[in-house]
Design a protein around this motif. Structure first.
Motif, mmCIF file in Angstrom:
data_model
loop_
_atom_site.group_PDB
_atom_site.id
_atom_site.type_symbol
_atom_site.label_atom_id
_atom_site.label_comp_id
_atom_site.label_asym_id
_atom_site.label_seq_id
_atom_site.Cartn_x
_atom_site.Cartn_y
_atom_site.Cartn_z
ATOM 1 N N MET A 1 60.144 -9.600 -1.418
ATOM 2 C CA MET A 1 60.799 -9.669 -0.102
ATOM 3 C C MET A 1 59.860 -9.222 1.006
ATOM 4 S SD MET A 1 64.646 -8.371 -0.726
ATOM 5 C CE MET A 1 64.246 -6.668 -0.418
ATOM 6 N N GLY A 2 60.091 -9.715 2.185
ATOM 7 C CA GLY A 2 59.293 -9.281 3.321
ATOM 8 C C GLY A 2 59.364 -10.270 4.458
ATOM 9 N N HIS A 3 58.280 -10.237 5.256
ATOM 10 C CA HIS A 3 58.185 -11.136 6.403
ATOM 11 C C HIS A 3 56.828 -11.832 6.329
ATOM 12 C CE1 HIS A 3 61.728 -9.281 8.179
ATOM 13 N NE2 HIS A 3 61.243 -8.131 7.748
ATOM 14 N N PRO A 4 56.805 -13.153 6.363
ATOM 15 C CA PRO A 4 55.525 -13.854 6.230
ATOM 16 C C PRO A 4 54.544 -13.459 7.331
ATOM 17 C CG PRO A 4 57.374 -15.378 6.131
ATOM 18 C CD PRO A 4 57.935 -14.055 6.532
ATOM 19 N N VAL A 5 53.253 -13.455 6.985
ATOM 20 C CA VAL A 5 52.201 -13.127 7.957
ATOM 21 C C VAL A 5 52.257 -14.112 9.120
ATOM 22 C CG1 VAL A 5 49.696 -12.908 8.262
ATOM 23 C CG2 VAL A 5 50.733 -12.303 6.084
ATOM 24 N N SER A 6 52.407 -15.394 8.780
ATOM 25 C CA SER A 6 52.558 -16.381 9.852
ATOM 26 C C SER A 6 53.731 -17.285 9.501
ATOM 27 C CB SER A 6 51.284 -17.214 9.999
ATOM 28 O OG SER A 6 50.964 -17.761 8.746
ATOM 29 N N LYS A 7 54.225 -17.957 10.506
ATOM 30 C CA LYS A 7 55.410 -18.805 10.288
ATOM 31 C C LYS A 7 55.101 -19.832 9.177
ATOM 32 C CE LYS A 7 58.933 -20.803 13.135
ATOM 33 N NZ LYS A 7 59.493 -21.920 13.189
ATOM 34 N N PRO A 8 55.840 -19.820 8.072
ATOM 35 C CA PRO A 8 55.522 -20.750 6.991
ATOM 36 C C PRO A 8 55.723 -22.201 7.419
ATOM 37 C CG PRO A 8 57.339 -19.272 6.392
ATOM 38 C CD PRO A 8 57.041 -19.023 7.830
ATOM 39 N N ALA A 9 54.839 -23.066 6.896
ATOM 40 C CA ALA A 9 54.969 -24.499 7.209
ATOM 41 C C ALA A 9 56.339 -24.960 6.717
ATOM 42 C CB ALA A 9 53.872 -25.280 6.506
ATOM 43 N N LYS A 10 56.977 -25.818 7.506
ATOM 44 C CA LYS A 10 58.297 -26.326 7.104
ATOM 45 C C LYS A 10 58.134 -27.209 5.881
ATOM 46 C CE LYS A 10 62.333 -27.445 9.808
ATOM 47 N NZ LYS A 10 62.965 -26.167 9.640
ATOM 48 N N HIS A 11 58.902 -26.954 4.821
ATOM 49 C CA HIS A 11 58.787 -27.834 3.663
ATOM 50 C C HIS A 11 60.094 -28.604 3.466
ATOM 51 C CE1 HIS A 11 60.516 -24.170 1.898
ATOM 52 N NE2 HIS A 11 60.980 -24.922 0.916
ATOM 53 N N LEU A 12 59.924 -29.776 2.893
ATOM 54 C CA LEU A 12 61.075 -30.653 2.707
ATOM 55 C C LEU A 12 62.006 -30.070 1.653
ATOM 56 C CD1 LEU A 12 62.445 -33.414 3.237
ATOM 57 C CD2 LEU A 12 60.964 -34.355 1.448
ATOM 58 N N ARG A 13 63.274 -29.890 2.010
ATOM 59 C CA ARG A 13 64.273 -29.394 1.051
ATOM 60 C C ARG A 13 65.328 -30.478 0.897
ATOM 61 N NH1 ARG A 13 67.142 -25.253 2.977
ATOM 62 N NH2 ARG A 13 67.586 -24.365 0.938
ATOM 63 N N SER B 1 55.566 -37.881 -3.310
ATOM 64 C CA SER B 1 55.523 -38.093 -1.857
ATOM 65 C C SER B 1 56.870 -37.626 -1.298
ATOM 66 C CB SER B 1 55.334 -39.575 -1.521
ATOM 67 O OG SER B 1 56.485 -40.292 -1.932
ATOM 68 N N GLU B 2 56.885 -37.380 0.003
ATOM 69 C CA GLU B 2 58.145 -36.964 0.639
ATOM 70 C C GLU B 2 59.194 -38.067 0.490
ATOM 71 O OE1 GLU B 2 57.862 -35.337 4.525
ATOM 72 O OE2 GLU B 2 56.953 -33.496 3.738
ATOM 73 N N GLU B 3 58.729 -39.321 0.557
ATOM 74 C CA GLU B 3 59.667 -40.454 0.443
ATOM 75 C C GLU B 3 60.339 -40.429 -0.929
ATOM 76 O OE1 GLU B 3 56.429 -40.813 1.520
ATOM 77 O OE2 GLU B 3 57.162 -40.784 3.592
ATOM 78 N N GLU B 4 59.514 -40.170 -1.972
ATOM 79 C CA GLU B 4 60.069 -40.147 -3.333
ATOM 80 C C GLU B 4 61.080 -39.006 -3.472
ATOM 81 O OE1 GLU B 4 57.139 -39.704 -6.461
ATOM 82 O OE2 GLU B 4 58.710 -39.653 -8.006
ATOM 83 N N LEU B 5 60.730 -37.841 -2.922
ATOM 84 C CA LEU B 5 61.630 -36.693 -3.025
ATOM 85 C C LEU B 5 62.934 -36.967 -2.270
ATOM 86 C CD1 LEU B 5 62.003 -33.822 -4.115
ATOM 87 C CD2 LEU B 5 60.902 -32.940 -2.060
ATOM 88 N N LEU B 6 62.793 -37.590 -1.097
ATOM 89 C CA LEU B 6 63.992 -37.913 -0.307
ATOM 90 C C LEU B 6 64.891 -38.884 -1.052
ATOM 91 C CD1 LEU B 6 62.529 -38.249 3.289
ATOM 92 C CD2 LEU B 6 64.411 -36.740 2.593
#
Ligand SMILES: Cc1cc2nc3c(=O)[nH]c(=O)nc-3n(C[C@H](O)[C@H](O)[C@H](O)COP(=O)(O)O)c2cc1C
Length: 239
Positions: A207-219, A84-89
């Motif tokens: 390398m390149g440019h994504p077709v659509s804006k990639p979903a924001k992922h938790l880093r 889960s995002e909580e666990e990763l955080l």
């Protein structure tokens, strides 16, 4: 140009589908290679060469190479997952399990995942990518007295980071693919690109440019206090 720390913090892996109709300009590729050229390497060995692959037919051939996820990858990957995002955080290291197939995330199903792992064409991973940079190194050379040539490998890491930061500063998305260094894949890549036997593949940059804006992922990253020790190992933090 963004300042260097911002650039470092903004650099990220973009595992999206790239747009084949938005090429990376030759001058931009040159700048990324220029950044690699000035990477520090042990003993200034400059132990690498870079293959720039933008020919559609060659990309197609590479895309047809099949790779199979190894048992070691599936099992060791599990150890790095958060569920889960909580666990990763909280953990601050590793990757969110949701980016992998469901069976890879369930310890009871890992045996099944290993049994059912099948070869899949690389095109699923390099979809739409207009240019690949494949970094190879001469395995016969090594930094003097470097056990296991660890210094040579660190040098390749410096090359990777320089290239990635340059791409980031140019607004070009990057996905590192180490599958290119897996024995079976490497063998075919070497055949397609006429890479001599003594050269080894280190990694590839899609390398390149994504077709659509990639979903924001938790880093996430560990806090500074977690990765530093002051004057003595174990004396956590730096004031
Ligand atoms: C040496 C190295 C090898 C990597 N290999 C892969 C890879 O094969 N596939 C992939 O999707 N990401 C790969 N990555 C990207 C890491 O997973 C990624 O950098 C890490 O999860 C942190 O995420 P960020 O790049 O978005 O900051 C690699 C990164 C490094 C430094």
């Amino acid at each position: 140009m963004t300042d260097i720390l911002k650039l470092i913090q903004q650099r990220q892996s973009t595992r999206a589908v790239y747009d084949p109709n938005r090429p990376v300009a030759k001058e931009e590729v040159r700048q990324i290679i220029e950044a690699a050229r000035w990477a520090p390497t042990a003993h200034n060995m400059q132990n690498f060469e870079i293959l720039i692959v933008d020919d559609k037919e060659v990309l197609e051939k590479i895309g047809n190479i099949k790779s199979q996820v190894s048992e070691a990858f599936i099992r060791e990957n599990y150890q790095q997952l958060s569920f889960s995002e909580e666990e990763l955080l909280q953990k601050k290291v590793g990757i969110l399990g949701t980016v992998f197939p469901p069976d890879w995330r369930d310890p009871a199903k890992l045996d099944k995942a290993v049994r059912e792992s099948r070869p899949t064409p690389l095109k699923q991973r390099i979809k739409g990518c207009p240019v690949l940079l494949i970094v190879v190194y001469d395995a016969r050379k090594r930094a003097p007295a470097s056990k296991g040539d660890v210094l040579g490998f660190i040098s390749l890491g410096c090359v990777m980071e320089n290239m990635w930061l340059m791409a980031q500063s140019l607004g070009i998305s990057v996905h590192v693919l180490t599958v290119f260094a897996a024995d079976a894949v490497e063998k075919e890549v070497k055949q397609i690109l006429s890479i001599p036997d003594y050269m080894k593949v280190a990694f590839a940059f899609r390398m390149g440019h994504p077709v659509s804006k990639p979903a924001k992922h938790l880093r996430v990253r560990r806090d500074m206090e977690m990765l530093t020790c002051h004057n003595r190992f174990g004396n956590k933090g730096f004031g």
